[in-house]
Design an enzyme around this catalytic site. Structure first.
Site, short mmCIF file in Angstrom:
data_model
loop_
_atom_site.label_atom_id
_atom_site.label_comp_id
_atom_site.label_asym_id
_atom_site.label_seq_id
_atom_site.Cartn_x
_atom_site.Cartn_y
_atom_site.Cartn_z
N ALA A 1 17.67 6.86 11.07
CA ALA A 1 17.60 5.86 10.00
C ALA A 1 17.58 6.54 8.63
O ALA A 1 18.27 6.12 7.69
CB ALA A 1 16.35 4.99 10.18
N LYS A 2 16.80 7.61 8.51
CA LYS A 2 16.67 8.27 7.21
C LYS A 2 17.94 9.04 6.83
O LYS A 2 18.31 9.11 5.65
CB LYS A 2 15.44 9.19 7.20
CG LYS A 2 14.12 8.43 7.35
CD LYS A 2 13.91 7.37 6.29
CE LYS A 2 12.51 6.77 6.29
NZ LYS A 2 12.34 5.75 5.26
N ARG B 1 0.85 -1.21 0.00
CA ARG B 1 0.00 0.00 0.00
C ARG B 1 0.88 1.25 0.00
O ARG B 1 2.10 1.16 -0.08
CB ARG B 1 -0.92 -0.02 1.22
CG ARG B 1 -0.18 -0.13 2.54
CD ARG B 1 -1.18 -0.29 3.67
NE ARG B 1 -0.56 -0.76 4.89
CZ ARG B 1 0.02 0.02 5.78
NH1 ARG B 1 0.10 1.31 5.58
NH2 ARG B 1 0.55 -0.48 6.88
N VAL C 1 12.03 -7.36 5.25
CA VAL C 1 13.28 -6.86 4.66
C VAL C 1 14.33 -6.48 5.70
O VAL C 1 15.45 -6.12 5.33
CB VAL C 1 13.04 -5.70 3.66
CG1 VAL C 1 12.40 -6.21 2.39
CG2 VAL C 1 12.24 -4.57 4.28
N SER D 1 13.62 10.70 3.99
CA SER D 1 12.58 11.63 4.49
C SER D 1 13.22 12.99 4.76
O SER D 1 14.41 13.05 5.10
CB SER D 1 11.99 11.09 5.80
OG SER D 1 11.21 12.09 6.43
N ILE E 1 3.35 13.20 3.20
CA ILE E 1 2.61 12.51 2.13
C ILE E 1 1.40 11.80 2.75
O ILE E 1 1.53 11.15 3.79
CB ILE E 1 3.52 11.47 1.42
CG1 ILE E 1 4.85 12.08 0.97
CG2 ILE E 1 2.79 10.80 0.26
CD1 ILE E 1 4.78 13.14 -0.09
N TYR F 1 13.75 7.45 13.75
CA TYR F 1 13.38 7.55 12.33
C TYR F 1 14.33 8.52 11.60
O TYR F 1 14.81 8.23 10.49
CB TYR F 1 11.93 8.05 12.27
CG TYR F 1 11.30 8.12 10.90
CD1 TYR F 1 10.96 6.97 10.20
CD2 TYR F 1 10.99 9.36 10.33
CE1 TYR F 1 10.33 7.05 8.96
CE2 TYR F 1 10.37 9.44 9.09
CZ TYR F 1 10.04 8.28 8.41
OH TYR F 1 9.43 8.36 7.18
N ASN G 1 11.78 0.98 -0.12
CA ASN G 1 10.66 1.84 0.32
C ASN G 1 10.12 1.45 1.70
O ASN G 1 9.61 2.31 2.41
CB ASN G 1 9.54 1.77 -0.73
CG ASN G 1 8.25 2.35 -0.20
OD1 ASN G 1 8.08 3.57 -0.14
ND2 ASN G 1 7.33 1.49 0.24
P1 NAP Z 1 2.97 2.84 4.82
O1 NAP Z 1 1.66 3.16 4.18
O2 NAP Z 1 3.00 2.47 6.27
O3 NAP Z 1 3.69 1.71 3.93
C1 NAP Z 1 4.88 1.10 4.32
C2 NAP Z 1 4.80 -0.36 3.91
O4 NAP Z 1 6.00 -1.02 4.34
C3 NAP Z 1 3.62 -1.05 4.60
O5 NAP Z 1 2.89 -1.83 3.67
C4 NAP Z 1 4.32 -1.90 5.63
O6 NAP Z 1 3.62 -3.06 6.03
C5 NAP Z 1 5.61 -2.25 4.91
N1 NAP Z 1 6.60 -2.81 5.82
C6 NAP Z 1 6.76 -2.51 7.13
N2 NAP Z 1 7.74 -3.26 7.65
C7 NAP Z 1 8.19 -4.06 6.66
C8 NAP Z 1 9.18 -5.07 6.60
N3 NAP Z 1 9.91 -5.39 7.66
N4 NAP Z 1 9.37 -5.72 5.43
C9 NAP Z 1 8.64 -5.41 4.34
N5 NAP Z 1 7.69 -4.45 4.35
C10 NAP Z 1 7.47 -3.78 5.49
O7 NAP Z 1 3.99 4.05 4.68
P2 NAP Z 1 4.27 5.07 3.49
O8 NAP Z 1 3.84 6.40 3.97
O9 NAP Z 1 3.78 4.54 2.20
O10 NAP Z 1 5.86 5.06 3.54
C11 NAP Z 1 6.69 4.47 2.55
C12 NAP Z 1 8.10 5.01 2.75
O11 NAP Z 1 8.09 6.42 2.61
C13 NAP Z 1 8.67 4.71 4.13
O12 NAP Z 1 10.05 4.42 4.03
C14 NAP Z 1 8.48 6.02 4.86
O13 NAP Z 1 9.39 6.18 5.91
C15 NAP Z 1 8.71 7.00 3.73
N6 NAP Z 1 8.16 8.34 3.97
C16 NAP Z 1 6.81 8.53 4.13
C17 NAP Z 1 6.34 9.82 4.35
C18 NAP Z 1 4.88 10.13 4.53
O14 NAP Z 1 4.56 11.29 4.82
N7 NAP Z 1 3.98 9.18 4.36
C19 NAP Z 1 7.24 10.89 4.42
C20 NAP Z 1 8.59 10.65 4.26
C21 NAP Z 1 9.04 9.37 4.02
P3 NAP Z 1 2.65 -3.03 7.34
O15 NAP Z 1 2.18 -1.65 7.57
O16 NAP Z 1 1.56 -3.97 6.99
O17 NAP Z 1 3.49 -3.40 8.50
#
Ligand code: NAP
Length: 249
Positions: A159-160, A15, A65, A143, A189, A156, A91
Site C-alpha cells: 500500500a505504501k 490522534r 476514507v 512509510s 514514529i 502495508y 494520512n
Molecule cells: P494512528 O495513531 O493509528 O492514527 C491513524 C488514524 O487514522 C487513527 O485515528 C485511525 O482511527 C484513523 N483511521 C483508520 N482508518 C480510517 C478510515 N477508514 N477512515 C478515516 N480514518 C481512519 O497512526 P499514526 O502512527 O498516526 O499513522 C498515521 C499515518 O502515518 C498512517 O498512514 C501510517 O501508516 C503512517 N506511518 C506511521 C508510522 C509510525 O511509526 N507511527 C510510520 C510510517 C508511516 P482508529 O484508530 O480510531 O481506527
C-alpha cells in the site's frame, strides 16, 4: 511558512500523526477539516477544539476514507462549508501484520483499501476543487516500509509503495495546473500504531536509526507544512524520508 487563507483536509486526524499535522497547519494559518472514523468522533472533536484554540476554523467530519460515497461527502462538505480545498493530507492508515503465507484476504483488502485506495479517492475528489483554483497541494503519508519492504507487513508495504506511484502519477497529471503532489515516508514514529512494539524490537529498530532516536508526530508535521507551503512550489512527485536516516540501510 504562511498558510493563511488556505483550507486543509487532513484524514485520520483524531490522534497521532494526523492530529499533529492538523495543529501544525493551523499554527501556520490554515483552516482545517479534520476527519476520522465515527468511533473516533470524540477524539476528533477534541482535535478540532485544539485548532479553534489557535484561532483557526475547524470542522470535524466523520467518514471512512476507504468508502467512495464517504469521501465524496467529506470533500463536498469541506468545499461547501469552508469555501475550498487547497491542501489535502492523506494520512489515515492501519496495519494488519502477518506473514504472507498466513495473511487473509481480509487483512490484505483492509490495508490496501484504507492505506491506498483512500488516497486515490480523496485526491480524485479534491483535485476538482484545486484545478478550478489552479493551486493545490497533496501530501500523502507513505512509510519507509514502502521502499524497504518488511517481513510481516506485505500488505502495508504494498500500500505504501502504491502511495509513491500514485503520487508521482498525480504530479505528472496536474503539474501544469499549479498543483503539487508529494509523499512523506516516516520511519519509526511514536504513536498508537507503534506502541505495541515490545522492548526487544524497539532496541533492534533503534540500532538501525543513525540519529539514534524515535521520531515524533511533530517531526512528520513539520515536513508536511513545508510541502504544503508556497515555498515548496517547485517540488513535486517526491518522496521525503522523515526517518532519522533509517532508510539509508
Ligand atoms: P494512528 O495513531 O493509528 O492514527 C491513524 C488514524 O487514522 C487513527 O485515528 C485511525 O482511527 C484513523 N483511521 C483508520 N482508518 C480510517 C478510515 N477508514 N477512515 C478515516 N480514518 C481512519 O497512526 P499514526 O502512527 O498516526 O499513522 C498515521 C499515518 O502515518 C498512517 O498512514 C501510517 O501508516 C503512517 N506511518 C506511521 C508510522 C509510525 O511509526 N507511527 C510510520 C510510517 C508511516 P482508529 O484508530 O480510531 O481506527
Amino acid at each position: 511558512m504562511d498558510l493563511s487563507n488556505k483550507v486543509a483536509v487532513v484524514t485520520g486526524s483524531a490522534r497521532g500523526i494526523g492530529r499533529a499535522i492538523s495543529l501544525k497547519l493551523a499554527g501556520a494559518g490554515a483552516d482545517i477539516v479534520v476527519n476520522d472514523i465515527p468511533s473516533a468522533a470524540e477524539a476528533l472533536e477534541s482535535t478540532a477544539n485544539e485548532i479553534r484554540a489557535l484561532k483557526r476554523k475547524a470542522l470535524a467530519v466523520t467518514a471512512d476514507v476507504s468508502s467512495s460515497p464517504d469521501v465524496a461527502r467529506l470533500i463536498d462538505i469541506a468545499a461547501k462549508k469552508m469555501g475550498s480545498v487547497d491542501i489535502l493530507v492523506n494520512n489515515a492508515g492501519v496495519t494488519r501484520d502477518q506473514i504472507v503465507m498466513r495473511m487473509t484476504d481480509e487483512d490484505w483488502d483492509t490495508v490496501l483499501n484504507i492505506d491506498l485506495k483512500s488516497a486515490f479517492l480523496c485526491a480524485r475528489a479534491a483535485l476538482r476543487h484545486m484545478i478550478k483554483r489552479r493551486w493545490g497541494r497533496i501530501v500523502s503519508i507513505a512509510s519507509v516500509v514502502g521502499m524497504m519492504g518488511n517481513a510481516g507487513q506485505a500488505n502495508y508495504a504494498a500500500a505504501k509503495a502504491g502511495i509513491m506511484g500514485l503520487t508521482r502519477s498525480i504530479a505528472k497529471e496536474v503539474g501544469s495546473r499549479g498543483i503539487t503532489a508529494n509523499a512523506i515516508a516516516p520511519g519509526f514514529i511514536e504513536t498508537k500504531m507503534t506502541e505495541q512494539l515490545d522492548e526487544k524490537h524497539r532496541q533492534i529498530l533503534m540500532q538501525r536509526i543513525p540519529l539514534g532516536s524515535i521520531g515524533t508526530p511533530e517531526d512528520v508535521a513539520e515536513a508536511v507544512a513545508f510541502l504544503a507551503s508556497e515555498e515548496a512550489k517547485y517540488i513535486t512527485g517526491q518522496v521525503l524520508g522523515v526517518d532519522g536516516g533509517m532508510s539509508l540501510g
